[in-house]
Design an enzyme around this catalytic site. Structure first.
Site, PDB file in Angstrom:
ATOM      1  N   THR A 123       0.812  -1.218   0.000  1.00 29.65           N
ATOM      2  CA  THR A 123       0.000   0.000   0.000  1.00 29.65           C
ATOM      3  C   THR A 123       0.846   1.269   0.000  1.00 29.65           C
ATOM      4  OG1 THR A 123      -0.122   0.136   2.420  1.00 29.65           O
ATOM      5  CG2 THR A 123      -1.786  -1.212   1.324  1.00 29.65           C
ATOM      6  N   ASP A 124       0.152   2.373  -0.265  1.00 29.29           N
ATOM      7  CA  ASP A 124       0.799   3.681  -0.161  1.00 29.29           C
ATOM      8  C   ASP A 124       0.559   4.244   1.243  1.00 29.29           C
ATOM      9  OD1 ASP A 124      -1.836   4.630  -0.139  1.00 29.29           O
ATOM     10  OD2 ASP A 124      -1.772   5.310  -2.211  1.00 29.29           O
ATOM     11  N   LEU A 125       0.886   5.493   1.459  1.00 26.95           N
ATOM     12  CA  LEU A 125       0.754   6.096   2.790  1.00 26.95           C
ATOM     13  C   LEU A 125      -0.698   6.246   3.243  1.00 26.95           C
ATOM     14  CD1 LEU A 125       3.567   8.804   2.636  1.00 26.95           C
ATOM     15  CD2 LEU A 125       3.588   6.629   3.873  1.00 26.95           C
ATOM     16  N   MET A 126      -1.647   6.142   2.313  1.00 28.32           N
ATOM     17  CA  MET A 126      -3.066   6.219   2.675  1.00 28.32           C
ATOM     18  C   MET A 126      -3.661   4.823   2.908  1.00 28.32           C
ATOM     19  SD  MET A 126      -4.429   9.292   0.194  1.00 28.32           S
ATOM     20  CE  MET A 126      -4.009   8.430  -1.302  1.00 28.32           C
ATOM     21  N   ILE A 174      -3.856   2.433   0.670  1.00 31.08           N
ATOM     22  CA  ILE A 174      -4.483   1.954  -0.572  1.00 31.08           C
ATOM     23  C   ILE A 174      -3.438   1.208  -1.391  1.00 31.08           C
ATOM     24  CG2 ILE A 174      -5.573   2.684  -2.739  1.00 31.08           C
ATOM     25  CD1 ILE A 174      -6.697   5.097  -1.151  1.00 31.08           C
TER      26      ILE A 174
END
Length: 86
Positions: A6-9, A11
């Site tokens: 995932t990314d920092l959010m 997602i």
């Protein structure tokens, strides 16, 4: 979905969807005797020639994902279609 996918959010990064599809395709090939986990090789070439992904809903950290695979023989090629559910 693992945290590192995932990314920092939280997602899933878009590049990981193709990896999920590849894992399903390998499992499909092993189940049909076209590929062996033990040997790690195949007498068949399953090179990817083209991809198209339509993202309808993002996957997020912690989601349980199921990939449905359909295979169609097109001459000497196999066309794979995937549906992903969480």
């Amino acid at each position: 979905v693992q945290f590192y996918e995932t990314d920092l959010m939280g997602i899933v990064h878009h590049s990981n969807y193709l990896r999920f599809y590849e894992e399903a395709r390998v499992q499909w090939a092993v189940a049909r005797g076209l590929l062996s986990y033990r040997q790690g090789e195949s007498a068949y070439s399953l090179a990817v020639l083209e991809t198209h992904v339509q993202h309808l809903k993002p996957l997020k950290f912690g989601d349980l994902v199921e990939v449905e695979l359909q295979a169609r023989l097109r001459g000497i090629r196999i066309e794979f279609a995937y549906k992903m559910r969480c």
